[in-house]
Enzyme design. Sequence first.
Site, mmCIF file in Angstrom:
data_model
loop_
_atom_site.group_PDB
_atom_site.id
_atom_site.type_symbol
_atom_site.label_atom_id
_atom_site.label_comp_id
_atom_site.label_asym_id
_atom_site.label_seq_id
_atom_site.Cartn_x
_atom_site.Cartn_y
_atom_site.Cartn_z
ATOM 1 N N CYS A 66 0.998 -1.221 0.002
ATOM 2 C CA CYS A 66 -0.038 0.094 0.174
ATOM 3 C C CYS A 66 0.838 1.118 0.093
ATOM 4 C CB CYS A 66 -1.109 0.073 1.328
ATOM 5 S SG CYS A 66 -2.101 -1.418 1.457
ATOM 6 N N HIS A 89 -2.436 7.341 3.972
ATOM 7 C CA HIS A 89 -1.320 6.617 3.873
ATOM 8 C C HIS A 89 -0.375 7.400 3.031
ATOM 9 C CE1 HIS A 89 -0.766 1.930 4.209
ATOM 10 N NE2 HIS A 89 -0.125 2.584 5.224
#
Length: 549
Positions: free
Chosen positions: A84, A155
């Site tokens: 990710c 993120h």
Amino acid sequence: MKILSKIAVLSFLITPLSAYCQIKKDTNFKPNIIFIMADDLGWTDISSPNTSLGNGSKYYESPNIDKLAEQGMSFTYAYTQQNCQPTRASLLTGQYPTGSQNGIYNVGSLKRASKGVVTPITPHVQNNYLKESCISIFETLKTEGYHTAWFGKLHAIKKEEHATSYLGVDYNLSLRKETNATVNGVKVKNEFFAQEDDDKGWIFSNEKLKPYAKPYDSTYIYNVLEPVKNGNNPQLLEGTPKHLTDALGDAVVDYIKDRSQKDSPFFAYIPFHAVHVSILPRPDLETKYKTKASQDPRHSKANYAAFVELLDQTVGRILNALEDPNGDGNTKDRISENTLVVFYSDNGGFMGPTDNTPLRLRKGTYYEGGLRVPLIFRYPGVIKPNTVNTTQEVHAIDFYPTLAEIAGAKLPNPQTHEVDGKSVSPILRGEVEALSSKNELFWHFPGYMDIRNMPQSVIHYRHSNNQHYKLFYRYEDESYELYNLSNDIGETNNLLEVSPSLEILDLALIMNNKLRTWLITKNAPTGTWKKNGEKVPYPLKNGVKKYVK
């Protein structure tokens, strides 16, 4: 690209595109951009054949994403980083992890070797977050008057406010999937579903999402969920907690409604948390799949299938909002024709919940199952519908220059922020099938990630005959693997394993030396040997010659 000829593509595009460009010129037009990114959605996880060379799921249903593919261009060689955080960092900066403003190679750290495993290399210490000095894609698009928004997964940055303070996000709804609430005086953490906090009422982790956190009621079900249902019964949801995926969809739809009434274009970055573990779909969709027999030997888990379709229905709601922003049933206010939509995933599927066959392995690895994902671009009047590009490789780093070119924005000064990616806009416009200047992709991992990844570097190379090859170099034992992806999509036959031909050796030498040059140019870190503290060396020039018998 599945076309009769380049001439056929150009004849299709030239007239409408020239007229369209004239309209844009006359109105100082710049397209809106919506970038939708799934989390852990594998290459075979949608039912469309366009994105996966016909390998789409025969169990999971994704009619809205499939329709998007029919309306736009799909790329079958679309790639990411292995998990990710590094993918998101590359997308937002246009840089490989080796970029000076990036430095994010893995989620968490590079010191993630399996417990008890003896490792000969001390890993590189990576950045965990983008540097404040980076010039993000948001900032670059803002130079052309774009309003920017972030909806979804937090993120590549440490705190929600950093999206605004140094990435240039105007409307910041970045958040985590975990919601912490105080329930009857006890702290409770929940994933994906809203919670009722003693003092705050129904909440998600970001306060801006609170207006969308109330449980499902009959009005919401009738107006929002019924129009996109597909064999599921949304009435089962009345009175139950709202799913984060639906709430994010609500916020995006409201944003589209608001921005459709403004003069300036917008860029909406929508990184969903679906379909990342924990696999917690909406109950009505899971009920549907529990009664559906799978016709796909790879895919049979009802909860994962339901999660995929929840993502798909939310994508459908976003696409519908472009057709009818104010939701009154009249599409005269539609902005779909003025909007580029991109659909992508941040890495390959996570085996267990799903199966990436015919690709090898899963998220976290540099085999195709970990890196290869669905990719769709739709831009009416510019991108020919229902086209499939089976030649050009595209990576997360390429979105930055592609979107900048479409928006008419200049890339940052390379002295300040160098962009590694290449714009694929000429392909989207139908001018070329592939870029001659872009036939290489690189990955570099100077550390460990349980059993899935170890110190290694990889090059994907499209040879002059449009055959795709991938070469692995492992630092611990100086070993190589070489695969022809065009003929061996499952990476089952290491071409260097048994008496390779001179032709294969020559190709491996070319790829090795290209990889070595890239590593040197990027000053890529490799870690140090534990035995003596010395830097681990790059692959030797012509190092694959050891395979000559």
